[in-house]
Write an enzyme that holds these catalytic residues in place. Sequence first.
Site, short mmCIF file in Angstrom:
data_model
loop_
_atom_site.label_atom_id
_atom_site.label_comp_id
_atom_site.label_asym_id
_atom_site.label_seq_id
_atom_site.Cartn_x
_atom_site.Cartn_y
_atom_site.Cartn_z
CE1 TYR A 149 -1.90 8.16 2.83
CE2 TYR A 149 -1.19 7.28 4.95
CZ TYR A 149 -1.02 8.10 3.92
OH TYR A 149 0.37 8.37 3.53
CG ASN A 198 2.08 0.94 -2.06
OD1 ASN A 198 2.68 1.02 -1.33
ND2 ASN A 198 1.06 1.73 -2.45
C1 WQD Z 1 0.22 3.62 -8.08
C2 WQD Z 1 -0.42 3.27 -9.46
C3 WQD Z 1 -2.74 2.16 -9.21
C4 WQD Z 1 -0.99 -1.84 -7.94
C5 WQD Z 1 -0.57 5.20 -2.47
C6 WQD Z 1 -1.17 6.22 -1.32
C7 WQD Z 1 0.06 6.89 -1.16
C8 WQD Z 1 1.45 6.32 -0.84
C9 WQD Z 1 1.59 5.34 -1.79
C10 WQD Z 1 1.66 6.19 1.46
C11 WQD Z 1 -2.04 3.54 -9.54
C12 WQD Z 1 -1.43 1.32 -10.12
C13 WQD Z 1 -1.05 -0.64 -8.51
C14 WQD Z 1 -1.29 -2.57 -8.94
C15 WQD Z 1 -1.94 -1.33 -10.60
N1 WQD Z 1 1.07 5.63 0.47
N2 WQD Z 1 -1.58 -0.24 -9.73
N3 WQD Z 1 -1.70 -2.54 -10.15
O1 WQD Z 1 -2.33 4.56 -5.13
O2 WQD Z 1 -0.67 6.38 -6.09
O3 WQD Z 1 -0.55 6.01 -3.41
O4 WQD Z 1 0.59 4.54 -2.01
O5 WQD Z 1 2.18 7.23 1.95
O6 WQD Z 1 -0.26 7.75 -0.08
O7 WQD Z 1 -2.13 6.86 -1.83
O8 WQD Z 1 0.17 4.00 -5.09
O9 WQD Z 1 1.46 2.07 -5.65
O10 WQD Z 1 -0.86 1.78 -4.87
O11 WQD Z 1 -0.57 2.87 -7.52
O12 WQD Z 1 -1.99 -0.83 -11.95
O13 WQD Z 1 -1.28 -3.99 -8.63
O14 WQD Z 1 -0.37 2.00 -9.61
O15 WQD Z 1 -3.85 2.16 -9.94
O16 WQD Z 1 -2.14 4.17 -10.93
P1 WQD Z 1 -0.98 5.12 -5.01
P2 WQD Z 1 0.01 2.67 -5.75
#
Ligand code: WQD
Length: 338
Positions: A149, A198
């Site tokens: 991605y 997310n």
């Molecule tokens: C955020 C934090 C997880 C879920 C991604 C893409 C980025 C954008 C946004 C497209 C992290 C933690 C998450 C859960 C958790 N996408 N988490 N339990 O990974 O920062 O970004 O999504 O544009 O490009 O890379 O976002 O919301 O998945 O995670 O603890 O059930 O929350 O480990 O630290 P991320 P996220």
Amino acid sequence: MPRILLTGGAGYIGSHTYVALKAAGYDVTILDNFDNADRGVIDRLARLTGEAVDLVEGSVLDRQVLDDLLGAKTYDGAVHFAAKKAVGESVAKPLDYFQYNIGGLITLTQAMRDAGVFRIVFSSTATVYGEPEVFPLTEDLPLSYTSPYAFTKLTSEQILAQAAQADPWIVGVLRYFNPVGAHPSGLIGEDPMGIPDNLMPFIAKVAMGEMEKLRVFGDDYDTPDGTAWRDYIHVMDLARAHVQSLDALMKGRAHTLNIGTGNPVSVLQMHAAYQAAVGRDLPYEIAPRRAGDVPKLYADPSRARAELGFEAEHGLEEMCESSWNWVQAQKRGWGFNS
Ligand code: WQD
């Protein structure tokens, strides 16, 4: 007023940007194939803006659709949201991501070039910084990718930079951090298909009783509470950044900008803020780290302030309250054909 094409305009960020552009006086056409958006958004956008939505249903991969659309009206620019955006899915299906995200950009820009439309805002991401070690993140840091991605977004940025060497493209690259929250009306918001990847949509499902508990992916990071840091930005602020980006392109000013708040927030801080918005405990457990996660991502937002006059205005409380309002409104329904 200028007319703008929003590809993926029925999606989460696209729909909020649609409302902001209309409020700013732009004419807007939405192109969407609804493969990751609910058709009901269109009626709700009409209700929010008080007028019918100019909608073309189709894919950015369909050159004929693009030629017909760009030939039917005069456009001053485009905001290109239409892309696949699930990091985990991109690892499983890289070729589909290359085809849609990179192929879609190329098809769109070829059709725009042939129609003489050379202003484009491109939806990029902070994950083009790979696994950074210097914080806060500035736009001149080295770029890399940690997923297919992120590869498609980094490659797309470079395609636009090289296209601008050959044709008079004026490009606005916006590197989003973590968009969250919803329009205060409760009529539009994040509507992930299936089990959310997310963080905020997942917490919202726990709050709605649709998921049992939040799993916190790791509490052994080098942060005060041990959970990972992200730069969450209210989607209403992000939508406004797109209006200011287009305003700059209309004046011939290209840019590549981080769109974030500059304030890192941990997973447990986000959980606590959402819990406060809901007004009751939301269960969670500490789980192992998620593969591919980086410990910290947060922006130095100063270049967006300098070049666009953009600053995020909505804080964590509003991010959570607007999300909680949205998911409850979704459950109630909106009392009209939506
Ligand atoms: C955020 C934090 C997880 C879920 C991604 C893409 C980025 C954008 C946004 C497209 C992290 C933690 C998450 C859960 C958790 N996408 N988490 N339990 O990974 O920062 O970004 O999504 O544009 O490009 O890379 O976002 O919301 O998945 O995670 O603890 O059930 O929350 O480990 O630290 P991320 P996220």
